[in-house]
Write a protein that holds these residues in place. Sequence first.
Motif, PDB file in Angstrom:
ATOM      1  N   PRO A 260      10.316-105.431  53.154  1.00 26.32           N
ATOM      2  CA  PRO A 260      11.063-106.277  52.219  1.00 26.32           C
ATOM      3  C   PRO A 260      12.202-105.509  51.551  1.00 26.32           C
ATOM      4  CG  PRO A 260       8.686-106.468  51.882  1.00 26.32           C
ATOM      5  CD  PRO A 260       8.906-105.322  52.812  1.00 26.32           C
ATOM      6  N   PRO A 261      13.303-106.184  51.256  1.00 22.78           N
ATOM      7  CA  PRO A 261      14.423-105.523  50.578  1.00 22.78           C
ATOM      8  C   PRO A 261      13.970-104.899  49.258  1.00 22.78           C
ATOM      9  CG  PRO A 261      15.074-107.689  51.372  1.00 22.78           C
ATOM     10  CD  PRO A 261      13.594-107.606  51.556  1.00 22.78           C
ATOM     11  N   GLY A 262      14.404-103.656  49.021  1.00 17.64           N
ATOM     12  CA  GLY A 262      14.071-102.970  47.791  1.00 17.64           C
ATOM     13  C   GLY A 262      12.743-102.244  47.825  1.00 17.64           C
ATOM     14  N   ALA A 263      11.963-102.423  48.893  1.00 16.50           N
ATOM     15  CA  ALA A 263      10.666-101.754  48.964  1.00 16.50           C
ATOM     16  C   ALA A 263      10.850-100.266  49.246  1.00 16.50           C
ATOM     17  CB  ALA A 263       9.805-102.380  50.057  1.00 16.50           C
ATOM     18  N   VAL A 264       9.946 -99.462  48.709  1.00 11.31           N
ATOM     19  CA  VAL A 264       9.990 -98.016  48.907  1.00 11.31           C
ATOM     20  C   VAL A 264       9.059 -97.643  50.063  1.00 11.31           C
ATOM     21  CG1 VAL A 264       9.547 -95.759  47.873  1.00 11.31           C
ATOM     22  CG2 VAL A 264      10.485 -97.623  46.474  1.00 11.31           C
ATOM     23  N   VAL A 265       9.592 -96.939  51.046  1.00  9.31           N
ATOM     24  CA  VAL A 265       8.801 -96.479  52.179  1.00  9.31           C
ATOM     25  C   VAL A 265       8.132 -95.164  51.806  1.00  9.31           C
ATOM     26  CG1 VAL A 265       8.827 -95.798  54.598  1.00  9.31           C
ATOM     27  CG2 VAL A 265      10.364 -97.604  53.788  1.00  9.31           C
ATOM     28  N   CYS A 266       6.800 -95.186  51.711  1.00  5.98           N
ATOM     29  CA  CYS A 266       6.053 -94.009  51.265  1.00  5.98           C
ATOM     30  C   CYS A 266       5.626 -93.106  52.414  1.00  5.98           C
ATOM     31  CB  CYS A 266       4.811 -94.450  50.486  1.00  5.98           C
ATOM     32  SG  CYS A 266       5.186 -95.395  48.992  1.00  5.98           S
ATOM     33  N   SER A 267       5.663 -93.591  53.631  1.00  4.53           N
ATOM     34  CA  SER A 267       5.241 -92.773  54.765  1.00  4.53           C
ATOM     35  C   SER A 267       5.904 -93.263  56.040  1.00  4.53           C
ATOM     36  CB  SER A 267       3.715 -92.805  54.921  1.00  4.53           C
ATOM     37  OG  SER A 267       3.288 -94.121  55.218  1.00  4.53           O
ATOM     38  N   SER A 268       5.955 -92.399  57.024  1.00  3.52           N
ATOM     39  CA  SER A 268       6.504 -92.756  58.328  1.00  3.52           C
ATOM     40  C   SER A 268       5.536 -92.283  59.409  1.00  3.52           C
ATOM     41  CB  SER A 268       7.883 -92.113  58.539  1.00  3.52           C
ATOM     42  OG  SER A 268       7.776 -90.704  58.511  1.00  3.52           O
ATOM     43  N   ILE A 269       5.591 -92.925  60.567  1.00  6.06           N
ATOM     44  CA  ILE A 269       4.680 -92.594  61.669  1.00  6.06           C
ATOM     45  C   ILE A 269       5.495 -92.201  62.891  1.00  6.06           C
ATOM     46  CG2 ILE A 269       2.963 -93.510  63.261  1.00  6.06           C
ATOM     47  CD1 ILE A 269       1.929 -95.271  61.045  1.00  6.06           C
TER      48      ILE A 269
END
Length: 261
Positions: free
Chosen positions: A109-118
């Motif tokens: 969603p717009p404005g969401a913070v991505v806390c991790s990546s895979i």
Amino acid sequence: MKVHTLFWISVSSLLVCTMSASEWKKKCEEEWGLQGAPMPDSVDWRLVYEARPLGRNLLKNPSPHGNPLPESDFDYRTRDGPPPREPQGDFSGWTTSTEKLPEKKTNIPPGAVVCSSIENSWFSMEQVVDLKAEGLWDELLDEFQPAIAIQDWYKAIQLEEHAFELHVKLLGADKSTVISEHSVQPTEAPYTESATWKMVSHMFSSYGPGVRYVHFKHRLKNMFRDGVGADFFQTLSSDSSVIITPNHPPVTPTNTSLSLS
């Protein structure tokens, strides 16, 4: 003063030293069940016997991720310290390579913070077995065509539907002509906790003349999760084998499980 040196030689050692070429040939024939197989006198049967090419695993370092099954309790996740980004194990004897896969995209969603990546990757391990260097001879491979048994054990990360592949090719003298091949790509049930090792196998027989090399390659999928809950998930392999036998035993089931829990 004269010094006398005494040497002690066992009777069995003395007999070995005095065995004739025909006796070495007969010894190979009887111990390995080669009755009816072409065994030309031009072959050095003592060297063949000492190499023991039949009935033993021709792969080097067959258990790169720990002890052979079922003793191994190696976990596919790193528990202590920061997670690594590369596969862990003893890969001596193997040629290895890593193929990074595109990062999976999800609807954020717009404005969401991505806390991790895979980050997913395929880790390939391969060997080429020189059958003649291991002690086999042309006439046996071309005319008798002994069975070539392939076996591999793996423990998937259980986070992907496809986490393991095995590809085996029988090659000609030029190392590029494929005379026969076999591949397997098992399907896993993702997101299920399991301590199960699985076995895949195949038996090559009546493959035709010209085989001189066996190319053995497996691909293991790994996953690195960065950020919150960082961890490294690794598919494991153990007890890989390439075994030549003059007999043709029943083919082992190609999908066998062994629970270590």
